[in-house]
Design a protein around this motif. Structure first.
Motif, PDB file in Angstrom:
ATOM      1  N   GLY A 166     -14.024 -96.458  -7.922  1.00  0.00           N
ATOM      2  CA  GLY A 166     -13.614 -95.967  -9.229  1.00  0.00           C
ATOM      3  C   GLY A 166     -14.518 -94.867  -9.742  1.00  0.00           C
ATOM      4  O   GLY A 166     -14.051 -93.866 -10.293  1.00  0.00           O
ATOM      5  N   ILE A 167     -15.825 -95.056  -9.567  1.00  0.00           N
ATOM      6  CA  ILE A 167     -16.790 -94.037  -9.983  1.00  0.00           C
ATOM      7  C   ILE A 167     -16.584 -92.764  -9.172  1.00  0.00           C
ATOM      8  O   ILE A 167     -16.602 -91.648  -9.707  1.00  0.00           O
ATOM      9  CB  ILE A 167     -18.232 -94.558  -9.814  1.00  0.00           C
ATOM     10  CG1 ILE A 167     -18.488 -95.698 -10.820  1.00  0.00           C
ATOM     11  CG2 ILE A 167     -19.244 -93.440 -10.005  1.00  0.00           C
ATOM     12  CD1 ILE A 167     -19.821 -96.378 -10.653  1.00  0.00           C
ATOM     13  N   TYR A 168     -16.359 -92.923  -7.871  1.00  0.00           N
ATOM     14  CA  TYR A 168     -16.150 -91.772  -6.984  1.00  0.00           C
ATOM     15  C   TYR A 168     -14.904 -90.992  -7.407  1.00  0.00           C
ATOM     16  O   TYR A 168     -14.945 -89.766  -7.545  1.00  0.00           O
ATOM     17  CB  TYR A 168     -15.997 -92.274  -5.546  1.00  0.00           C
ATOM     18  CG  TYR A 168     -15.785 -91.185  -4.526  1.00  0.00           C
ATOM     19  CD1 TYR A 168     -16.867 -90.492  -3.984  1.00  0.00           C
ATOM     20  CD2 TYR A 168     -14.498 -90.842  -4.096  1.00  0.00           C
ATOM     21  CE1 TYR A 168     -16.670 -89.494  -3.049  1.00  0.00           C
ATOM     22  CE2 TYR A 168     -14.300 -89.842  -3.172  1.00  0.00           C
ATOM     23  CZ  TYR A 168     -15.385 -89.170  -2.643  1.00  0.00           C
ATOM     24  OH  TYR A 168     -15.187 -88.171  -1.719  1.00  0.00           O
ATOM     25  N   PHE A 169     -13.794 -91.714  -7.645  1.00  0.00           N
ATOM     26  CA  PHE A 169     -12.534 -91.063  -8.032  1.00  0.00           C
ATOM     27  C   PHE A 169     -12.678 -90.339  -9.369  1.00  0.00           C
ATOM     28  O   PHE A 169     -12.228 -89.201  -9.523  1.00  0.00           O
ATOM     29  CB  PHE A 169     -11.418 -92.097  -8.125  1.00  0.00           C
ATOM     30  CG  PHE A 169     -10.143 -91.548  -8.706  1.00  0.00           C
ATOM     31  CD1 PHE A 169      -9.281 -90.783  -7.938  1.00  0.00           C
ATOM     32  CD2 PHE A 169      -9.826 -91.775 -10.046  1.00  0.00           C
ATOM     33  CE1 PHE A 169      -8.109 -90.265  -8.485  1.00  0.00           C
ATOM     34  CE2 PHE A 169      -8.661 -91.261 -10.594  1.00  0.00           C
ATOM     35  CZ  PHE A 169      -7.801 -90.504  -9.813  1.00  0.00           C
ATOM     36  N   THR A 170     -13.294 -91.008 -10.359  1.00  0.00           N
ATOM     37  CA  THR A 170     -13.442 -90.414 -11.691  1.00  0.00           C
ATOM     38  C   THR A 170     -14.282 -89.148 -11.640  1.00  0.00           C
ATOM     39  O   THR A 170     -13.967 -88.151 -12.295  1.00  0.00           O
ATOM     40  CB  THR A 170     -14.088 -91.431 -12.654  1.00  0.00           C
ATOM     41  OG1 THR A 170     -13.345 -92.646 -12.623  1.00  0.00           O
ATOM     42  CG2 THR A 170     -14.117 -90.896 -14.078  1.00  0.00           C
ATOM     43  N   ARG A 171     -15.346 -89.193 -10.859  1.00  0.00           N
ATOM     44  CA  ARG A 171     -16.218 -88.021 -10.722  1.00  0.00           C
ATOM     45  C   ARG A 171     -15.454 -86.852 -10.109  1.00  0.00           C
ATOM     46  O   ARG A 171     -15.565 -85.711 -10.558  1.00  0.00           O
ATOM     47  CB  ARG A 171     -17.431 -88.389  -9.871  1.00  0.00           C
ATOM     48  CG  ARG A 171     -18.480 -87.291  -9.775  1.00  0.00           C
ATOM     49  CD  ARG A 171     -19.720 -87.809  -9.047  1.00  0.00           C
ATOM     50  NE  ARG A 171     -20.676 -86.750  -8.810  1.00  0.00           N
ATOM     51  CZ  ARG A 171     -21.559 -86.325  -9.697  1.00  0.00           C
ATOM     52  NH1 ARG A 171     -21.590 -86.874 -10.891  1.00  0.00           N
ATOM     53  NH2 ARG A 171     -22.403 -85.365  -9.406  1.00  0.00           N
ATOM     54  N   LYS A 172     -14.658 -87.129  -9.067  1.00  0.00           N
ATOM     55  CA  LYS A 172     -13.878 -86.073  -8.417  1.00  0.00           C
ATOM     56  C   LYS A 172     -12.820 -85.519  -9.364  1.00  0.00           C
ATOM     57  O   LYS A 172     -12.593 -84.307  -9.421  1.00  0.00           O
ATOM     58  CB  LYS A 172     -13.178 -86.618  -7.159  1.00  0.00           C
ATOM     59  CG  LYS A 172     -14.118 -87.126  -6.086  1.00  0.00           C
ATOM     60  CD  LYS A 172     -15.056 -86.056  -5.614  1.00  0.00           C
ATOM     61  CE  LYS A 172     -16.019 -86.624  -4.586  1.00  0.00           C
ATOM     62  NZ  LYS A 172     -17.087 -85.676  -4.243  1.00  0.00           N
ATOM     63  N   PHE A 173     -12.172 -86.419 -10.106  1.00  0.00           N
ATOM     64  CA  PHE A 173     -11.117 -86.014 -11.033  1.00  0.00           C
ATOM     65  C   PHE A 173     -11.655 -85.051 -12.086  1.00  0.00           C
ATOM     66  O   PHE A 173     -11.084 -83.978 -12.320  1.00  0.00           O
ATOM     67  CB  PHE A 173     -10.510 -87.249 -11.696  1.00  0.00           C
ATOM     68  CG  PHE A 173      -9.486 -86.947 -12.746  1.00  0.00           C
ATOM     69  CD1 PHE A 173      -8.212 -86.532 -12.385  1.00  0.00           C
ATOM     70  CD2 PHE A 173      -9.790 -87.065 -14.096  1.00  0.00           C
ATOM     71  CE1 PHE A 173      -7.257 -86.239 -13.347  1.00  0.00           C
ATOM     72  CE2 PHE A 173      -8.845 -86.779 -15.057  1.00  0.00           C
ATOM     73  CZ  PHE A 173      -7.575 -86.361 -14.690  1.00  0.00           C
ATOM     74  N   PHE A 174     -12.781 -85.420 -12.718  1.00  0.00           N
ATOM     75  CA  PHE A 174     -13.359 -84.551 -13.737  1.00  0.00           C
ATOM     76  C   PHE A 174     -13.937 -83.278 -13.117  1.00  0.00           C
ATOM     77  O   PHE A 174     -13.987 -82.236 -13.765  1.00  0.00           O
ATOM     78  CB  PHE A 174     -14.427 -85.295 -14.530  1.00  0.00           C
ATOM     79  CG  PHE A 174     -13.848 -86.181 -15.610  1.00  0.00           C
ATOM     80  CD1 PHE A 174     -13.298 -85.634 -16.743  1.00  0.00           C
ATOM     81  CD2 PHE A 174     -13.841 -87.554 -15.473  1.00  0.00           C
ATOM     82  CE1 PHE A 174     -12.744 -86.433 -17.734  1.00  0.00           C
ATOM     83  CE2 PHE A 174     -13.294 -88.367 -16.438  1.00  0.00           C
ATOM     84  CZ  PHE A 174     -12.743 -87.800 -17.581  1.00  0.00           C
ATOM     85  N   GLY A 175     -14.366 -83.361 -11.869  1.00  0.00           N
ATOM     86  CA  GLY A 175     -14.866 -82.176 -11.189  1.00  0.00           C
ATOM     87  C   GLY A 175     -13.779 -81.131 -11.017  1.00  0.00           C
ATOM     88  O   GLY A 175     -13.995 -79.934 -11.238  1.00  0.00           O
ATOM     89  N   MET A 180     -19.825 -81.706  -8.248  1.00  0.00           N
ATOM     90  CA  MET A 180     -19.117 -82.970  -8.420  1.00  0.00           C
ATOM     91  C   MET A 180     -18.060 -83.193  -7.344  1.00  0.00           C
ATOM     92  O   MET A 180     -17.895 -84.294  -6.827  1.00  0.00           O
ATOM     93  CB  MET A 180     -18.455 -83.007  -9.805  1.00  0.00           C
ATOM     94  CG  MET A 180     -19.438 -83.014 -10.954  1.00  0.00           C
ATOM     95  SD  MET A 180     -18.657 -82.733 -12.567  1.00  0.00           S
ATOM     96  CE  MET A 180     -17.789 -84.286 -12.793  1.00  0.00           C
ATOM     97  N   VAL A 181     -17.344 -82.118  -6.982  1.00  0.00           N
ATOM     98  CA  VAL A 181     -16.253 -82.246  -6.020  1.00  0.00           C
ATOM     99  C   VAL A 181     -16.763 -82.420  -4.593  1.00  0.00           C
ATOM    100  O   VAL A 181     -16.233 -83.219  -3.817  1.00  0.00           O
ATOM    101  CB  VAL A 181     -15.312 -81.017  -6.104  1.00  0.00           C
ATOM    102  CG1 VAL A 181     -14.268 -81.045  -4.995  1.00  0.00           C
ATOM    103  CG2 VAL A 181     -14.623 -80.968  -7.470  1.00  0.00           C
ATOM    104  N   LEU A 182     -17.835 -81.683  -4.242  1.00  0.00           N
ATOM    105  CA  LEU A 182     -18.313 -81.682  -2.860  1.00  0.00           C
ATOM    106  C   LEU A 182     -19.497 -82.619  -2.606  1.00  0.00           C
ATOM    107  O   LEU A 182     -20.016 -82.671  -1.496  1.00  0.00           O
ATOM    108  CB  LEU A 182     -18.711 -80.250  -2.450  1.00  0.00           C
ATOM    109  CG  LEU A 182     -17.593 -79.204  -2.499  1.00  0.00           C
ATOM    110  CD1 LEU A 182     -18.106 -77.854  -2.011  1.00  0.00           C
ATOM    111  CD2 LEU A 182     -16.390 -79.638  -1.657  1.00  0.00           C
ATOM    112  N   ASP A 183     -19.933 -83.336  -3.655  1.00  0.00           N
ATOM    113  CA  ASP A 183     -21.063 -84.262  -3.505  1.00  0.00           C
ATOM    114  C   ASP A 183     -22.334 -83.576  -3.011  1.00  0.00           C
ATOM    115  O   ASP A 183     -23.021 -84.064  -2.105  1.00  0.00           O
ATOM    116  CB  ASP A 183     -20.700 -85.403  -2.532  1.00  0.00           C
ATOM    117  CG  ASP A 183     -19.833 -86.451  -3.188  1.00  0.00           C
ATOM    118  OD1 ASP A 183     -19.939 -86.622  -4.420  1.00  0.00           O
ATOM    119  OD2 ASP A 183     -19.035 -87.082  -2.488  1.00  0.00           O
ATOM    120  N   ILE A 184     -22.626 -82.423  -3.598  1.00  0.00           N
ATOM    121  CA  ILE A 184     -23.877 -81.743  -3.283  1.00  0.00           C
ATOM    122  C   ILE A 184     -24.699 -81.632  -4.559  1.00  0.00           C
ATOM    123  O   ILE A 184     -24.162 -81.719  -5.661  1.00  0.00           O
ATOM    124  CB  ILE A 184     -23.634 -80.336  -2.688  1.00  0.00           C
ATOM    125  CG1 ILE A 184     -22.808 -79.470  -3.666  1.00  0.00           C
ATOM    126  CG2 ILE A 184     -22.933 -80.435  -1.340  1.00  0.00           C
ATOM    127  CD1 ILE A 184     -22.610 -78.052  -3.179  1.00  0.00           C
TER     128      ILE A 184
END
Length: 204
Positions: free
Chosen positions: A168-177, A91-95
């Motif tokens: 927003g989707i990008y930020f939320t995904r990183k936050f939960f990651g 989730m954090v590194l987009d892999i």
């Protein structure tokens, strides 16, 4: 009474966040939209019912399955923490490490939505890992709340995408990651220490 006396809002919130991050309803929104754009059928009601029924069953019989293979809950939790860690890295590194979003049928409710996206190896592992840390009532309530949230999100996927936008989707995904990453470290260290203490007491 003993079941409800174990109810703890902090544990409930922690379990909810972990399960929400692992199930990742925000992260699968683009996949759901892609499935619908291709004319595939998704029934949110059935998807949530099947996915959370599978997780509920695994929650209750998972220990029996572990005993069948001679694996204790703390060892499983350590292994589960490693998988959760990898999912957080994803989730954090987009892999992409685990998820298979292939679509093989006209009705995509069961595959790939229920399995492996909603109720996959990560969800099952997380449930038993949480079971080693938190009281069962808190995990079950967190699972129920997640079911409601996922249903609402599946029903309003297009609206949520417009509301949050790509940023927003990008930020939320990183936050939960990042939250998931921290929780995986906590699960790993606490259960590893418990496993080591058990081994030392057995040898002693």
């Amino acid at each position: 009474m003993d079941i409800f006396s174990a109810f703890n809002t902090v544990e409930l919130l922690s379990a909810f966040i972990v399960l929400f991050a692992v199930i990742d309803p925000i992260g699968i929104m683009p996949i759901v939209l892609s499935i619908r754009d291709k004319g595939k059928i998704i029934d949110p009601k059935k998807a949530v019912f099947y996915a959370f029924s599978l997780m509920l069953i695994f929650f209750f019989v998972g220990d029996w399955i572990l005993n069948l293979f001679g694996v204790d809950i703390n060892s499983f939790a350590v292994a589960g923490a490693l998988i959760i860690f990898l999912m957080a890295i994803e989730m954090v590194l987009d892999i992409e490490i685990f998820k298979d979003s292939s679509i093989a049928a006209n009705n995509a409710t069961m595959v790939p939505l229920v399995f492996p996206l909603l109720a996959g190896a990560g969800s099952f592992t997380t449930l038993l890992s949480l079971k080693a840390e938190y009281a069962g009532i808190n995990i079950l309530v967190a699972l129920l709340v997640n079911a409601v949230v996922v249903f609402i999100m599946l029903k309003s996927t297009a609206y949520l995408q417009r509301l949050l936008g790509k940023g927003g989707i990008y930020f939320t995904r990183k936050f939960f990651g990042i939250i998931l990453l921290a929780i995986s470290v906590k699960l790993f260290t606490s259960n590893l220490l418990h496993f080591i203490d058990t081994m030392n007491s057995t040898q002693g």
